[in-house]
Write a protein that holds these residues in place. Structure first.
Motif, PDB file in Angstrom:
ATOM      1  N   ASN A 155       3.003   4.069 -13.853  1.00  0.00           N
ATOM      2  CA  ASN A 155       2.586   4.642 -12.572  1.00  0.00           C
ATOM      3  C   ASN A 155       2.109   3.571 -11.594  1.00  0.00           C
ATOM      4  N   VAL A 156       2.967   2.569 -11.414  1.00  0.00           N
ATOM      5  CA  VAL A 156       2.676   1.493 -10.463  1.00  0.00           C
ATOM      6  C   VAL A 156       3.962   1.071  -9.764  1.00  0.00           C
ATOM      7  N   PRO A 172      -1.119   0.906  -7.802  1.00  0.00           N
ATOM      8  CA  PRO A 172      -1.125   2.194  -8.513  1.00  0.00           C
ATOM      9  C   PRO A 172      -0.556   3.311  -7.633  1.00  0.00           C
ATOM     10  N   THR A 173       0.157   4.243  -8.264  1.00  0.00           N
ATOM     11  CA  THR A 173       0.752   5.371  -7.549  1.00  0.00           C
ATOM     12  C   THR A 173       0.468   6.660  -8.313  1.00  0.00           C
ATOM     13  N   SER A 206      -1.589  -4.755   2.967  1.00  0.00           N
ATOM     14  CA  SER A 206      -2.677  -4.673   1.997  1.00  0.00           C
ATOM     15  C   SER A 206      -2.200  -4.301   0.601  1.00  0.00           C
ATOM     16  N   ARG A 207      -0.954  -3.777   0.510  1.00  0.00           N
ATOM     17  CA  ARG A 207      -0.374  -3.248  -0.733  1.00  0.00           C
ATOM     18  C   ARG A 207      -1.216  -2.083  -1.278  1.00  0.00           C
ATOM     19  N   GLN A 208      -1.814  -1.331  -0.392  1.00  0.00           N
ATOM     20  CA  GLN A 208      -2.605  -0.172  -0.775  1.00  0.00           C
ATOM     21  C   GLN A 208      -1.977   1.103  -0.208  1.00  0.00           C
ATOM     22  N   VAL A 209      -2.170   2.217  -0.941  1.00  0.00           N
ATOM     23  CA  VAL A 209      -1.685   3.505  -0.455  1.00  0.00           C
ATOM     24  C   VAL A 209      -2.496   3.914   0.769  1.00  0.00           C
TER      25      VAL A 209
END
Length: 318
Positions: A155-156, A172-173, A206-209
């Motif tokens: 889950n990434v 993470p996703t 940022s590589r963030q959701v």
């Protein structure tokens, strides 16, 4: 057809370039070849076992096809329909991404938990990178710097620095990310999380959701909403998202990040393709053995085309 007269000349508006659809039939071990204008199936080509990911070479001469059971990427001559080569793809290739310059094919190896980069000129493996378990979705950033690979098991999303040939980060996703697409400007990465029932939008800086899109279709239970394929229209304004066993696609306004419409298609829609002029979308429906043709301006399915057994991947090419 409207004609325009200018300085004694009659100017006839250009006709949109004809397109061909290529559909990988997962259980049929075949590729269906469709004339997009008429919807007629022109040919059915036999290929390797369990074909899934499919795309066209930059010069338009070849199809590349993941033959998962054969552990190979097949090269198919578009003129003849013949398999002319098999590339060393690693174990169980499922999806891939043709590099922006057309020189490299980045392949997700589900059984190996690896990304394989194939040099297309020499038809050899350029490098491999270990990634998370059960990799599937693959995309390269528009600037060419990054390749991202989803890990269904962990889950990434894995971030691979192409120059360094190494994984440098994970995002993470939600559960079971299956497909990824960068927006045209590279600022966002859209991730289809199948079991999570969501599409997550990652800020690439940022590589963030940054946001999570959720779907609600009247009369369809949430557990059937299983997002998979995502494609953006050429103008970047609309995302067409396959919703799996919900038997619908969603049309999403990219700027507003809102669903504009849900369209009923065939059963278990896997992946979608969009015409070069951005007027139509095509949905590969794995359990009804057909392709839905969608008029994007009208927001309506205008045609259904029977193909082989369990269509999975689809690509449109001039």
């Amino acid at each position: 057809m409207k004609r325009i007269i200018m300085a004694g000349l009659i100017l006839v508006p250009a006709v949109a370039q004809a397109e061909t659809l290529y559909v990988s039939n997962e259980r049929g071990d075949s590729v269906s070849v469709i004339d997009a204008a008429s919807g007629a199936v022109r040919a059915t080509w036999p290929v390797g076992g369990r074909p899934r990911g499919i795309t066209v070479s930059k010069d338009g001469k070849y199809l590349y096809l993941c033959a998962s059971l054969d552990h190979a990427v097949q090269v198919i001559d578009r003129a003849s329909g013949k398999v002319v080569a098999e590339l060393p793809s690693g174990q169980d290739p499922e999806q891939f991404f043709l590099s922006r310059d057309g020189a490299t094919l980045f392949v997700a190896n589900e059984d190996d938990a690896a990304l394989t980069a194939i040099d297309l000129a020499s038809r050899t493996v350029a490098f491999q990178v270990d990634v998370g378990g059960e990799p599937e979705g693959v995309a390269q950033s528009p600037d060419g710097q990054w390749v991202v690979v989803t890990s269904e098991e962990d889950n990434v999303v894995n971030w691979i620095d192409i120059k360094a040939k190494t994984m440098v980060a994970e995002t993470p996703t939600d559960q079971r990310p299956r497909h990824v697409e960068f927006t045209g400007d590279g600022a966002q990465l859209w991730v289809a999380a199948e079991v999570g029932g969501t599409v997550q939008i990652i800020d690439t800086a940022s590589r963030q959701v940054a946001e999570t899109l959720r779907f609600a279709i009247p009369g369809i239970p949430d557990h059937r909403i299983l997002p998979c394929g995502i494609r953006f229209t050429p103008d970047g304004r609309t995302a067409v998202i396959a919703l799996g066993r919900a038997d619908h696609v969603a049309l999403v306004d990219v700027a507003a990040r809102k669903v504009r419409a849900y369209l009923a298609v065939g059963k278990r829609v896997w992946h979608v393709a969009i015409s070069a002029d951005g007027t139509r979308a095509y949905a590969a429906n794995g359990l009804s053995d057909n392709v839905s043709v969608i008029d994007l301006a009208k927001g309506a399915v205008t045609q259904t085309i029977a193909v082989g057994a369990a269509p999975w991947g689809i690509v449109a090419a001039p």
